[in-house]
Design an enzyme around this catalytic site. Structure first.
Site, PDB file in Angstrom:
ATOM      1  CG  ASN A   7      44.275 -10.619   0.505  1.00  0.00           C
ATOM      2  OD1 ASN A   7      44.341  -9.413   0.265  1.00  0.00           O
ATOM      3  ND2 ASN A   7      43.882 -11.102   1.666  1.00  0.00           N
ATOM      4  CE  LYS A  14      48.120 -12.215   4.297  1.00  0.00           C
ATOM      5  NZ  LYS A  14      46.987 -11.617   4.943  1.00  0.00           N
ATOM      6  NE  ARG A  91      40.180  -8.944   1.805  1.00  0.00           N
ATOM      7  CZ  ARG A  91      40.771  -8.307   2.789  1.00  0.00           C
ATOM      8  NH1 ARG A  91      42.074  -8.299   2.899  1.00  0.00           N
ATOM      9  NH2 ARG A  91      40.063  -7.665   3.691  1.00  0.00           N
ATOM     10  CG  HIS A 180      36.245  -8.171   8.612  1.00  0.00           C
ATOM     11  ND1 HIS A 180      36.204  -7.586   9.862  1.00  0.00           N
ATOM     12  CD2 HIS A 180      37.539  -8.171   8.243  1.00  0.00           C
ATOM     13  CE1 HIS A 180      37.424  -7.249  10.223  1.00  0.00           C
ATOM     14  NE2 HIS A 180      38.263  -7.582   9.252  1.00  0.00           N
ATOM     15  CG  LEU A 209      35.643 -11.129  17.919  1.00  0.00           C
ATOM     16  CD1 LEU A 209      35.406 -11.591  19.351  1.00  0.00           C
ATOM     17  CD2 LEU A 209      35.132  -9.701  17.726  1.00  0.00           C
ATOM     18  N   GLY A 212      41.879  -6.767  13.148  1.00  0.00           N
ATOM     19  CA  GLY A 212      40.735  -5.913  12.857  1.00  0.00           C
ATOM     20  C   GLY A 212      39.500  -6.700  13.248  1.00  0.00           C
ATOM     21  NE  ARG A 241      42.179  -1.041  11.688  1.00  0.00           N
ATOM     22  CZ  ARG A 241      41.676  -2.003  10.928  1.00  0.00           C
ATOM     23  NH1 ARG A 241      40.371  -2.193  10.872  1.00  0.00           N
ATOM     24  NH2 ARG A 241      42.463  -2.781  10.241  1.00  0.00           N
ATOM     25  NE  ARG A 287      49.036 -14.789  20.006  1.00  0.00           N
ATOM     26  CZ  ARG A 287      49.298 -15.052  18.722  1.00  0.00           C
ATOM     27  NH1 ARG A 287      49.478 -16.288  18.337  1.00  0.00           N
ATOM     28  NH2 ARG A 287      49.383 -14.086  17.830  1.00  0.00           N
ATOM     29  N   GLY A 335      38.634 -14.789  17.925  1.00  0.00           N
ATOM     30  CA  GLY A 335      37.386 -15.556  18.013  1.00  0.00           C
ATOM     31  C   GLY A 335      37.601 -17.056  17.940  1.00  0.00           C
ATOM     32  CD  GLU A 336      39.378 -18.904  13.119  1.00  0.00           C
ATOM     33  OE1 GLU A 336      40.431 -19.543  12.998  1.00  0.00           O
ATOM     34  OE2 GLU A 336      38.900 -18.216  12.194  1.00  0.00           O
ATOM     35  CG  ASN A 337      43.257 -19.333  17.465  1.00  0.00           C
ATOM     36  OD1 ASN A 337      43.191 -20.542  17.311  1.00  0.00           O
ATOM     37  ND2 ASN A 337      43.456 -18.496  16.472  1.00  0.00           N
TER      38      ASN A 337
HETATM   39  P1  AMP Z   1      43.787 -12.160  12.643  1.00  0.00           P
HETATM   40  O1  AMP Z   1      43.819 -10.677  12.297  1.00  0.00           O
HETATM   41  O2  AMP Z   1      42.453 -12.767  12.426  1.00  0.00           O
HETATM   42  O3  AMP Z   1      44.914 -12.929  12.023  1.00  0.00           O
HETATM   43  O4  AMP Z   1      44.024 -12.238  14.222  1.00  0.00           O
HETATM   44  C1  AMP Z   1      45.276 -11.946  14.782  1.00  0.00           C
HETATM   45  C2  AMP Z   1      45.109 -11.741  16.283  1.00  0.00           C
HETATM   46  O5  AMP Z   1      44.508 -12.886  16.883  1.00  0.00           O
HETATM   47  C3  AMP Z   1      46.428 -11.590  17.021  1.00  0.00           C
HETATM   48  O6  AMP Z   1      46.888 -10.259  16.994  1.00  0.00           O
HETATM   49  C4  AMP Z   1      46.039 -11.988  18.429  1.00  0.00           C
HETATM   50  O7  AMP Z   1      45.576 -10.864  19.118  1.00  0.00           O
HETATM   51  C5  AMP Z   1      44.883 -12.950  18.251  1.00  0.00           C
HETATM   52  N1  AMP Z   1      45.252 -14.329  18.593  1.00  0.00           N
HETATM   53  C6  AMP Z   1      45.834 -15.252  17.814  1.00  0.00           C
HETATM   54  N2  AMP Z   1      46.017 -16.414  18.501  1.00  0.00           N
HETATM   55  C7  AMP Z   1      45.534 -16.210  19.750  1.00  0.00           C
HETATM   56  C8  AMP Z   1      45.420 -16.999  20.940  1.00  0.00           C
HETATM   57  N3  AMP Z   1      45.858 -18.264  20.982  1.00  0.00           N
HETATM   58  N4  AMP Z   1      44.867 -16.426  22.025  1.00  0.00           N
HETATM   59  C9  AMP Z   1      44.435 -15.152  21.990  1.00  0.00           C
HETATM   60  N5  AMP Z   1      44.503 -14.359  20.899  1.00  0.00           N
HETATM   61  C10 AMP Z   1      45.033 -14.868  19.795  1.00  0.00           C
END
Ligand code: AMP
Length: 405
Positions: A7, A14, A91, A180, A209, A212, A241, A287, A335-337
């Site tokens: 990627n 990556k 990718r 995505h 989420l 991006g 954005r 965060r 979304g995951e965290n």
């Molecule tokens: P990604 O682009 O999917 O890698 O997401 C990165 C973004 O996920 C970061 O800029 C944070 O805003 C958000 N993020 C990561 N870990 C957490 C967390 N524990 N709680 C809230 N937001 C998080």
């Protein structure tokens, strides 16, 4: 079969090497600051600590040579020679309307991708540089292109057309493409699996989420709408954005800021807006915003509220688009965290009688249902895995190509 997934970004590369016999990731890493004198590689073999060292990587081809060297190194390598790699999966962000699925990369495919450069001037050129470098270094190895736009090629035209003069579409390809797609495809299929259903039997809204962000309406396994459009700027607000806005704002800002339209779009709407802009420049990281909101920062709260509101609004819109809503899936960094953001969004979905299970929602990065049994719609957290999807497509295409010969 061992598959290398690549990627390439504008200044990064990556990689992940998979043993597809058991889909094990043997090693992964990234080369950062490609093109600058302080480039470095982070390499992590399976089950070991990551190692970081400076490298000379004036371009992606040099960066790739370092990746190959790391993978075959006698101490931290995971294969003895590159001959063990059977195929490479790349990718690639944009395939325009040309490809609705992954393809074996040929000269003809390269020509078609070069034609798409206009549509994704920031993303496609580095992706293509990575493919070109790999083809030069490993000319006999089969390579597969997996496109972010492909999954959304099933959108009906009422969803992908902008209400502009029709010839803008025929002349310039101006339409909504969506991005995505590899992530939306993976998590919607996983969600159906977790619910014990077939993808063709469920209507799912997938919420990718991250820095991006985009949502997709996945009806019976097929994307029928998504929030990103001609570029990844459309849709919900993101880290930096703006997401959707009145297009007249662009010319208004050009006058007020004495900037060209390109400067406003690239410098302002792409890089200074979203939750970073809304929070008064505080942060694009959720965060930081969540902590600041707890500490009483009103603009941080505003940024989180706008994000949650727009996301929930699209979930409602996609329930209408699909005529049903069986599941909502959260994935990617936020979304995951972020249990907090998932809760904020679901609090706005009372119409669907959405009810989160607080203990399950408190967990981060676990693939599971996070709603209660009484919830009107199942809500799931599904960690995305675009790399394994790329590796699987690569195996499938290479093996079917071999079988066809
Ligand atoms: P990604 O682009 O999917 O890698 O997401 C990165 C973004 O996920 C970061 O800029 C944070 O805003 C958000 N993020 C990561 N870990 C957490 C967390 N524990 N709680 C809230 N937001 C998080």
């Amino acid at each position: 079969m061992k598959v290398l997934v690549i990627n390439c970004g504008s200044s990064s590369l990556k990689y992940q090497l998979f043993d597809m016999a058991d889909e094990r990731c043997m090693a992964k890493g990234n080369v950062e600051r490609v093109g600058s004198p302080d480039a470095f590689i982070v390499h992590r073999p399976e089950g070991s600590d990551k190692i970081t060292f400076n490298v000379e990587a004036r371009d992606h081809e040099q960066a790739l040579k370092h990746v190959f060297a790391a993978l075959t190194d006698s101490t931290h390598g995971v294969i003895s020679d590159l001959g063990q790699v059977s195929a490479i999966g790349h990718r690639v962000v944009h395939a325009g309307e040309k490809y609705a699925g992954s393809v074996l990369i040929t000269d003809e495919v390269m020509a078609a991708l070069n034609e798409c450069q206009d549509l994704a001037p920031l993303h496609n050129p580095p992706n293509i540089m990575g493919v070109v470098a790999c083809r030069r270094l490993m000319p006999d190895l089969p390579m597969v292109g997996v496109f972010d736009t492909a999954f959304h090629q099933t959108m009906p035209r009422e969803a992908y057309m902008y209400a502009l003069p029709y010839e803008m579409y025929t002349k310039y390809g101006l339409r909504r493409y969506g991005f995505h797609g590899t992530s939306h495809r993976y998590v919607s299929a996983r969600a159906a699996h977790v619910l014990g259903k077939k993808p063709q039997d469920v209507c799912v809204v997938t919420c990718h989420l991250g820095n991006g962000s985009s949502l997709a309406a996945v009806k019976h396994g097929v994307s029928i709408d998504t929030t990103m459009g001609f570029t990844p700027l459309e849709g919900v607000p993101m880290g930096t954005r703006s997401g959707d806005l009145d297009p007249a704002i662009v010319s208004f800002l050009c006058e007020k800021l004495d900037k060209s339209a390109t400067e406003v779009v690239q410098g302002f709407l792409n890089k200074k807006s979203g939750v970073l802009g809304l929070s008064g420049g505080l942060s694009n990281d959720f965060r930081d915003l969540e902590q600041a909101a707890v500490d009483g920062n009103d603009l941080a709260k505003l940024a989180l509220d706008v994000f949650a509101y727009k996301t929930a609004k699209y979930i409602g819109a996609y329930a209408v688009a699909m005529g049903a809503l069986d599941a909502i899936v959260f994935t990617a960094g936020i979304g995951e965290n972020s249990p907090e953001m998932r809760q904020r969004i679901c609090d706005r979905l009372g119409l669907f009688r959405v009810e989160l299970d607080p203990a399950r929602n408190a967990m981060r990065g676990v693939e599971q249902v996070i709603s209660t049994p009484n919830s009107g719609v199942a809500v799931l957290c599904v960690p995305t895995n675009e790399e394994i999807t790329i590796a699987r497509d690569t195996v499938q295409i290479v093996e079917s190509g071999v079988a066809a010969l």
